[in-house]
Design a protein around this motif. Structure first.
Motif, PDB file in Angstrom:
ATOM      1  N   VAL A   1      24.838 -55.613 -13.122  1.00 28.75           N
ATOM      2  CA  VAL A   1      25.020 -55.702 -11.669  1.00 28.75           C
ATOM      3  C   VAL A   1      23.917 -54.922 -10.952  1.00 28.75           C
ATOM      4  N   CYS A   2      23.589 -53.731 -11.448  1.00 31.54           N
ATOM      5  CA  CYS A   2      22.494 -52.943 -10.861  1.00 31.54           C
ATOM      6  C   CYS A   2      21.192 -53.740 -10.871  1.00 31.54           C
ATOM      7  N   HIS A   3      20.857 -54.284 -12.022  1.00 33.73           N
ATOM      8  CA  HIS A   3      19.576 -54.970 -12.173  1.00 33.73           C
ATOM      9  C   HIS A   3      19.504 -56.223 -11.324  1.00 33.73           C
ATOM     10  N   GLU A   4      20.582 -57.011 -11.330  1.00 30.34           N
ATOM     11  CA  GLU A   4      20.547 -58.320 -10.686  1.00 30.34           C
ATOM     12  C   GLU A   4      20.759 -58.254  -9.175  1.00 30.34           C
ATOM     13  N   SER A   5      21.499 -57.254  -8.703  1.00 27.81           N
ATOM     14  CA  SER A   5      21.810 -57.200  -7.269  1.00 27.81           C
ATOM     15  C   SER A   5      20.990 -56.154  -6.514  1.00 27.81           C
ATOM     16  N   GLY A   6      20.532 -55.131  -7.219  1.00 24.64           N
ATOM     17  CA  GLY A   6      19.744 -54.096  -6.565  1.00 24.64           C
ATOM     18  C   GLY A   6      20.538 -52.931  -6.017  1.00 24.64           C
ATOM     19  N   VAL A   7      21.841 -52.869  -6.299  1.00 20.70           N
ATOM     20  CA  VAL A   7      22.629 -51.718  -5.841  1.00 20.70           C
ATOM     21  C   VAL A   7      22.512 -50.577  -6.850  1.00 20.70           C
ATOM     22  N   GLY A   8      22.946 -49.395  -6.433  1.00 22.01           N
ATOM     23  CA  GLY A   8      22.894 -48.239  -7.316  1.00 22.01           C
ATOM     24  C   GLY A   8      24.024 -48.222  -8.330  1.00 22.01           C
ATOM     25  N   ASP A   9      23.928 -47.258  -9.250  1.00 19.98           N
ATOM     26  CA  ASP A   9      24.911 -47.157 -10.325  1.00 19.98           C
ATOM     27  C   ASP A   9      26.329 -46.972  -9.801  1.00 19.98           C
ATOM     28  N   ASP A  10      26.494 -46.154  -8.769  1.00 18.03           N
ATOM     29  CA  ASP A  10      27.832 -45.844  -8.264  1.00 18.03           C
ATOM     30  C   ASP A  10      28.514 -47.084  -7.702  1.00 18.03           C
TER      31      ASP A  10
ATOM     32  N   MET B   1      30.104 -63.028  -9.643  1.00 16.69           N
ATOM     33  CA  MET B   1      30.637 -62.674  -8.326  1.00 16.69           C
ATOM     34  C   MET B   1      30.291 -61.228  -7.970  1.00 16.69           C
ATOM     35  N   LEU B   2      30.289 -60.366  -8.960  1.00 19.94           N
ATOM     36  CA  LEU B   2      29.923 -58.968  -8.721  1.00 19.94           C
ATOM     37  C   LEU B   2      28.475 -58.862  -8.249  1.00 19.94           C
ATOM     38  N   ILE B   3      27.615 -59.667  -8.839  1.00 19.23           N
ATOM     39  CA  ILE B   3      26.201 -59.652  -8.448  1.00 19.23           C
ATOM     40  C   ILE B   3      26.051 -60.118  -7.003  1.00 19.23           C
ATOM     41  N   HIS B   4      26.806 -61.164  -6.627  1.00 22.32           N
ATOM     42  CA  HIS B   4      26.747 -61.638  -5.245  1.00 22.32           C
ATOM     43  C   HIS B   4      27.233 -60.556  -4.272  1.00 22.32           C
ATOM     44  N   ALA B   5      28.337 -59.906  -4.611  1.00 27.42           N
ATOM     45  CA  ALA B   5      28.858 -58.849  -3.746  1.00 27.42           C
ATOM     46  C   ALA B   5      27.876 -57.690  -3.655  1.00 27.42           C
ATOM     47  N   GLY B   6      27.290 -57.322  -4.792  1.00 30.91           N
ATOM     48  CA  GLY B   6      26.317 -56.237  -4.788  1.00 30.91           C
ATOM     49  C   GLY B   6      25.116 -56.544  -3.912  1.00 30.91           C
ATOM     50  N   ALA B   7      24.646 -57.788  -3.968  1.00 32.60           N
ATOM     51  CA  ALA B   7      23.496 -58.171  -3.146  1.00 32.60           C
ATOM     52  C   ALA B   7      23.830 -58.081  -1.662  1.00 32.60           C
ATOM     53  N   LEU B   8      25.054 -58.447  -1.300  1.00 30.40           N
ATOM     54  CA  LEU B   8      25.474 -58.331   0.105  1.00 30.40           C
ATOM     55  C   LEU B   8      25.509 -56.865   0.546  1.00 30.40           C
ATOM     56  N   ILE B   9      26.051 -56.010  -0.316  1.00 28.05           N
ATOM     57  CA  ILE B   9      26.107 -54.575   0.011  1.00 28.05           C
ATOM     58  C   ILE B   9      24.693 -54.009   0.135  1.00 28.05           C
ATOM     59  N   ARG B  10      23.822 -54.405  -0.777  1.00 34.25           N
ATOM     60  CA  ARG B  10      22.422 -53.956  -0.710  1.00 34.25           C
ATOM     61  C   ARG B  10      21.780 -54.325   0.628  1.00 34.25           C
ATOM     62  N   ASP B  11      22.185 -55.482   1.160  1.00 34.15           N
ATOM     63  CA  ASP B  11      21.596 -55.957   2.418  1.00 34.15           C
ATOM     64  C   ASP B  11      22.321 -55.448   3.657  1.00 34.15           C
ATOM     65  N   GLY B  12      23.236 -54.497   3.468  1.00 33.74           N
ATOM     66  CA  GLY B  12      23.840 -53.837   4.614  1.00 33.74           C
ATOM     67  C   GLY B  12      25.237 -54.274   4.991  1.00 33.74           C
ATOM     68  N   ILE B  13      25.833 -55.203   4.243  1.00 29.07           N
ATOM     69  CA  ILE B  13      27.209 -55.613   4.513  1.00 29.07           C
ATOM     70  C   ILE B  13      28.150 -54.539   3.967  1.00 29.07           C
TER      71      ILE B  13
END
Length: 269
Positions: free
Chosen positions: A186-195, A223-235
């Motif tokens: 999830v970190c690698h694919e979405s760009g969010v941090g470990d936490d 689905m986790l990767i999609h959610a992570g990408a949204l969070i990375r983008d400020g959602i």
């Protein structure tokens, strides 16, 4: 046509984290050109695995998403009208067998059983594909391999491979990775941090515990990767989890409430 088949080569290494010996086992099966079945839940990495294998082997990968309306012609090809008259066009299975690609039939149990019988001559020692409409018999290229996948969680009497088909294949079981590996993905694919990734994986793990108790399938790695990408983008995490994770998998209000509770438990109110 060789140029066309080269368009199916995967040029850049796909990100894939092995969870066991699946890569070595598949490579051994490919050396024997053994037909393979990949079994596992939706979004657990079966398609990414095949992309990684095709890249590693430097072989073209032709993928077809199967559905209940798929006909034999969708697999092998058909005559079509063009400016030059009636011309034969190879289907994905024929293209792979003729020129030496890996043919990946995703969710093969969705196809009609009379359609999947077509693959039988390609999955035994004959390795042939009869094209009755064209009056041609294709002997599969030495590099050709057939791979199919399905989700055992959705099997039924009407949607299952016949035993006469299953016994022609080797099989690998896929599952969601353990928490540490899934968090890394999830970190690698979405760009969010470990936490953030660890929290998303925790929510998914809770949802998978509801399988058979209101959910047909838990939240997938995809689905986790999609959610992570949204969070990375400020959602906000709650909005991202609702959009990408909790709302798509169920319309049941009580189950949605339970899933929202998991999100609150990890991200706070």
């Amino acid at each position: 046509m060789i140029e066309n088949i080269n368009a199916y080569l995967i040029k850049d290494e796909p990100y894939y984290q092995p969870t066991g010996g699946e890569v070595d086992l598949f490579m051994a099966a490919y050396r024997l050109r053994m037909p393979m079945i990949l079994k596992g839940p939706t979004g657990c990495g079966k398609t990414r695995f095949m992309e990684y294998i095709a890249w590693k082997l430097q072989k073209p990968l032709i993928t077809l998403a199967c559905n209940e309306d798929m006909t034999a012609s969708d697999l092998v090809g058909r005559f079509l009208l063009d400016a030059d008259g009636t011309v034969w066009h190879d289907g994905p299975l024929t293209l792979a067998a003729r020129y030496g690609a890996i043919c990946y039939l995703d969710e093969v149990v969705e196809a009609r059983q009379d359609t999947t019988v077509i693959i039988h001559p390609l999955t035994d020692d004959r390795r042939i594909l009869p094209l009755d409409k064209r009056g041609e018999l294709i002997h599969a290229h030495p590099d050709f391999q057939l791979v199919v996948s399905y989700n055992p969680g959705y099997q039924s009497v009407t949607k299952d491979l016949k035993q006469s088909t299953k016994q022609r294949f080797g099989a690998l079981d896929f599952h969601y990775p353990d928490a540490a590996v899934e968090s890394n993905i999830v970190c690698h694919e979405s760009g969010v941090g470990d936490d953030i990734a660890a929290k998303l994986v925790g929510i998914a793990s809770c949802s998978r515990g509801l399988r058979g108790r209101g959910l047909e399938e838990g939240i997938s790695t995809r689905m986790l990767i999609h959610a992570g990408a949204l969070i990375r983008d400020g959602i906000s995490p709650h909005a991202a989890c609702g959009l990408a994770m909790t709302r798509p998998i169920t319309d049941d209000v009580d189950i949605q409430r339970a899933l929202d509770g998991f999100v609150t438990a990890y991200f706070g109110p």
